[in-house]
Design a protein around this motif. Structure first.
Motif, PDB file in Angstrom:
ATOM      1  N   ASP A 154       0.862  -1.192   0.106  1.00 27.10           N
ATOM      2  CA  ASP A 154      -0.018   0.001   0.157  1.00 27.10           C
ATOM      3  C   ASP A 154       1.108   1.350  -0.115  1.00 27.10           C
ATOM      4  O   ASP A 154       0.480   1.934  -1.030  1.00 27.10           O
ATOM      5  CB  ASP A 154      -0.879  -0.229   1.215  1.00 27.10           C
ATOM      6  CG  ASP A 154      -1.466   0.230   0.380  1.00 27.10           C
ATOM      7  OD1 ASP A 154      -2.782   1.241   0.012  1.00 27.10           O
ATOM      8  OD2 ASP A 154      -2.906   0.961   1.860  1.00 27.10           O
ATOM      9  N   ASP A 155       2.112   1.298   0.963  1.00 25.66           N
ATOM     10  CA  ASP A 155       2.937   1.903   1.121  1.00 25.66           C
ATOM     11  C   ASP A 155       4.213   1.797   0.587  1.00 25.66           C
ATOM     12  O   ASP A 155       5.527   1.334   0.801  1.00 25.66           O
ATOM     13  CB  ASP A 155       3.020   2.502   2.461  1.00 25.66           C
ATOM     14  CG  ASP A 155       4.028   4.183   2.869  1.00 25.66           C
ATOM     15  OD1 ASP A 155       3.842   4.957   2.030  1.00 25.66           O
ATOM     16  OD2 ASP A 155       4.159   4.046   3.736  1.00 25.66           O
ATOM     17  N   ALA A 156       4.416   1.741  -0.255  1.00 23.90           N
ATOM     18  CA  ALA A 156       4.237   3.028  -1.985  1.00 23.90           C
ATOM     19  C   ALA A 156       3.564   2.407  -2.514  1.00 23.90           C
ATOM     20  O   ALA A 156       3.449   2.813  -4.299  1.00 23.90           O
ATOM     21  CB  ALA A 156       5.369   3.919  -1.861  1.00 23.90           C
ATOM     22  N   GLY A 186      12.657   8.297  -2.836  1.00 26.15           N
ATOM     23  CA  GLY A 186      13.233   8.867  -1.482  1.00 26.15           C
ATOM     24  C   GLY A 186      12.375   9.742  -0.422  1.00 26.15           C
ATOM     25  O   GLY A 186      12.346  10.720   0.249  1.00 26.15           O
ATOM     26  N   GLU A 187      11.095   9.401  -0.276  1.00 25.90           N
ATOM     27  CA  GLU A 187       9.597  10.159   0.615  1.00 25.90           C
ATOM     28  C   GLU A 187      10.207   9.851   1.776  1.00 25.90           C
ATOM     29  O   GLU A 187      10.164  10.135   3.088  1.00 25.90           O
ATOM     30  CB  GLU A 187       8.258   9.856   0.313  1.00 25.90           C
ATOM     31  CG  GLU A 187       7.663  10.674   1.073  1.00 25.90           C
ATOM     32  CD  GLU A 187       6.786  10.299   1.862  1.00 25.90           C
ATOM     33  OE1 GLU A 187       5.935   9.985   3.100  1.00 25.90           O
ATOM     34  OE2 GLU A 187       7.120   8.294   2.205  1.00 25.90           O
ATOM     35  N   GLU A 188      10.473   8.399   2.383  1.00 30.01           N
ATOM     36  CA  GLU A 188      11.010   7.694   3.049  1.00 30.01           C
ATOM     37  C   GLU A 188      12.025   8.231   3.931  1.00 30.01           C
ATOM     38  O   GLU A 188      12.961   8.329   3.653  1.00 30.01           O
ATOM     39  CB  GLU A 188      10.423   6.184   3.189  1.00 30.01           C
ATOM     40  CG  GLU A 188       9.493   5.572   2.810  1.00 30.01           C
ATOM     41  CD  GLU A 188       8.135   6.017   3.618  1.00 30.01           C
ATOM     42  OE1 GLU A 188       8.423   6.118   4.572  1.00 30.01           O
ATOM     43  OE2 GLU A 188       7.081   5.362   3.219  1.00 30.01           O
ATOM     44  N   ALA A 189      11.948   8.598   5.520  1.00 28.68           N
ATOM     45  CA  ALA A 189      12.524   9.191   6.068  1.00 28.68           C
ATOM     46  C   ALA A 189      13.414   8.072   6.367  1.00 28.68           C
ATOM     47  O   ALA A 189      13.084   6.583   7.215  1.00 28.68           O
ATOM     48  CB  ALA A 189      12.613   9.472   7.638  1.00 28.68           C
ATOM     49  N   TYR A 294      -2.058  -1.842   9.416  1.00 26.69           N
ATOM     50  CA  TYR A 294      -0.747  -2.444   8.773  1.00 26.69           C
ATOM     51  C   TYR A 294       0.730  -1.517   8.143  1.00 26.69           C
ATOM     52  O   TYR A 294       1.474  -1.736   8.328  1.00 26.69           O
ATOM     53  CB  TYR A 294      -0.989  -3.121   7.637  1.00 26.69           C
ATOM     54  CG  TYR A 294      -1.386  -2.594   6.791  1.00 26.69           C
ATOM     55  CD1 TYR A 294      -1.106  -1.600   5.915  1.00 26.69           C
ATOM     56  CD2 TYR A 294      -3.333  -2.159   6.996  1.00 26.69           C
ATOM     57  CE1 TYR A 294      -2.272  -1.506   4.964  1.00 26.69           C
ATOM     58  CE2 TYR A 294      -3.772  -1.894   5.496  1.00 26.69           C
ATOM     59  CZ  TYR A 294      -3.385  -1.363   4.633  1.00 26.69           C
ATOM     60  OH  TYR A 294      -3.928  -1.048   3.995  1.00 26.69           O
ATOM     61  N   TRP A 295       0.102   0.230   8.808  1.00 23.99           N
ATOM     62  CA  TRP A 295       0.833   1.048   7.892  1.00 23.99           C
ATOM     63  C   TRP A 295       2.174   1.274   8.759  1.00 23.99           C
ATOM     64  O   TRP A 295       2.594   0.591   9.517  1.00 23.99           O
ATOM     65  CB  TRP A 295       0.021   2.228   8.391  1.00 23.99           C
ATOM     66  CG  TRP A 295       1.311   3.333   7.974  1.00 23.99           C
ATOM     67  CD1 TRP A 295       1.955   3.515   6.815  1.00 23.99           C
ATOM     68  CD2 TRP A 295       2.008   4.499   8.723  1.00 23.99           C
ATOM     69  NE1 TRP A 295       2.645   5.375   6.705  1.00 23.99           N
ATOM     70  CE2 TRP A 295       2.571   5.281   8.211  1.00 23.99           C
ATOM     71  CE3 TRP A 295       1.753   4.373  10.497  1.00 23.99           C
ATOM     72  CZ2 TRP A 295       3.826   6.077   9.021  1.00 23.99           C
ATOM     73  CZ3 TRP A 295       2.791   5.834  10.907  1.00 23.99           C
ATOM     74  CH2 TRP A 295       3.417   6.238  10.122  1.00 23.99           C
ATOM     75  N   HIS A 296       3.289   0.831   8.009  1.00 16.10           N
ATOM     76  CA  HIS A 296       4.889   0.941   8.193  1.00 16.10           C
ATOM     77  C   HIS A 296       5.256  -0.876   9.329  1.00 16.10           C
ATOM     78  O   HIS A 296       5.861  -0.018  10.100  1.00 16.10           O
ATOM     79  CB  HIS A 296       5.510   1.911   8.450  1.00 16.10           C
ATOM     80  CG  HIS A 296       5.489   3.774   8.225  1.00 16.10           C
ATOM     81  ND1 HIS A 296       6.154   4.273   8.826  1.00 16.10           N
ATOM     82  CD2 HIS A 296       5.252   3.463   7.061  1.00 16.10           C
ATOM     83  CE1 HIS A 296       6.202   4.889   7.640  1.00 16.10           C
ATOM     84  NE2 HIS A 296       5.676   4.450   6.586  1.00 16.10           N
ATOM     85  N   THR A 297       4.560  -1.435   8.697  1.00 17.04           N
ATOM     86  CA  THR A 297       4.511  -2.972   9.207  1.00 17.04           C
ATOM     87  C   THR A 297       4.850  -3.973   8.295  1.00 17.04           C
ATOM     88  O   THR A 297       4.399  -3.136   6.961  1.00 17.04           O
ATOM     89  CB  THR A 297       3.677  -3.243  10.169  1.00 17.04           C
ATOM     90  OG1 THR A 297       2.673  -3.644   9.565  1.00 17.04           O
ATOM     91  CG2 THR A 297       3.115  -2.139  10.901  1.00 17.04           C
TER      92      THR A 297
END
Ligand SMILES: [Zn+2]
Length: 327
Positions: A154-156, A186-189, A294-297
């Protein structure tokens, strides 16, 4: 554009400010150390997924099945953090797909200094000419969070798939205004979300477009992020330009999608900030990541994705572009 102080409205962020309790926020070494696991697309695609998609004729031509297949393809590359070999495979895939649709595109290879070292990054910008110089910009990031076993369906994956399918439909068209479609790296930290550790690609593109002067021609920027969830809900993002939020949400309502495009507010820091900070009216169409579970997992996998949701968001984007083209 009369932007009010965003910080007042920030109640949640897309990265790591709120969910510091989530393990999703910690970095796990250099991206090159992250080995994509072997993944079988066929094995991980739920059998009912393809049946879930409405006929393209019902969603403005947008093909939810095709978009879903683009998500599956991305997931098959494994984790795709910036600078990783897997992301290079995705870049090749994006460029070959876009070329096959007859799109004109530009790439920008740059390096970014991050908390895990200097990383090579690449932005891709599709440019569809219009009759007048002004530009409607659509965009997504395509890198995934630096985290072991995180494949980011889902992301991304979802928004990247959405933009590919939009490019297939829009590249052959000619409207009053140009349409550009940005794929940001490179959107993610890399470690902890901040103004300097996040949005590397969109900050780079906004800076370059400022130097060239092209940024003044962008009359609207529509960003998509986390747009494929089976139970996705979209809330009005509070730092976004109110007129553009209204345009997208009114369009969704007209198409009958009020159950998914709701009128509650949320707040997210995302790639639209890179353009908002430079005065471009921008809207972030982002699924309610705070509550999706589930975001960022590592659970952000293909089984969370719905071709129907992709098709609905695609339909809303296509109709919103039509609205903007008619003004
Ligand atoms: Zn993310």
């Amino acid at each position: 554009m009369g932007l009010l102080s965003k910080s007042i409205f920030r109640i949640a962020t897309i990265a790591c400010l709120i969910p510091t309790v989530l393990t999703g926020c910690k970095a796990s070494g250099s991206p090159n150390a992250v080995q994509p696991p072997f993944m079988s697309t066929a094995a991980s695609a739920p059998p009912q997924a393809a049946e879930d998609a409405p006929a393209p004729g019902k969603t403005g031509g947008f093909d939810g099945k095709r978009a879903f297949a683009h998500v599956a393809k991305q997931v098959s590359f494994g984790p795709r953090p910036s600078g990783s070999p897997a992301l290079a495979h995705l870049q090749e895939y994006l460029l070959s797909e876009l070329k096959s649709y007859g799109c004109n595109m530009e790439t920008d290879d740059f390096s970014a200094d991050t908390p895990v070292g200097r990383l090579r990054m690449k932005n891709i910008l599709v440019k569809i000419p219009g009759e007048k110089p002004r530009v409607i910009l659509l965009g997504t990031h395509y890198d995934t969070l630096l985290m072991e076993n995180f494949v980011g369906a889902d992301d991304a994956g979802s928004s990247t798939a959405l933009m590919l399918e939009l490019a297939r439909l829009l590249c052959p068209q000619r409207g009053k205004y140009a349409v550009w479609i940005a794929f940001f790296d490179g959107e993610e930290a890399m470690k902890h979300w901040s103004d300097t550790d996040s949005r590397y690609g969109s900050r780079q593109m906004a800076a370059r477009l400022s130097i060239s002067g092209d940024i003044k021609e962008i009359r609207a920027f529509l960003l998509a992020d986390i747009v494929g969830g089976r139970k996705a809900q979209f809330l009005r993002e509070s730092s976004s330009a109110p007129l553009l939020v209204d345009l997208v949400w009114n369009t969704a309502a007209k198409l009958g999608y009020t159950a998914i495009f709701r009128n509650d507010a949320t707040s997210a820091e995302d790639d639209h900030d890179s353009f908002l900070k430079r005065g471009v009216p921008s809207v972030d169409v982002i699924g309610d990541f705070v509550n999706n579970g589930y975001w960022h997992t590592p659970q952000d996998a293909l089984d969370k994705i719905s071709p129907k949701t992709l098709a609905i968001v695609g339909h809303v984007f296509l109709e919103s572009v039509k609205q903007l083209q008619s003004k």
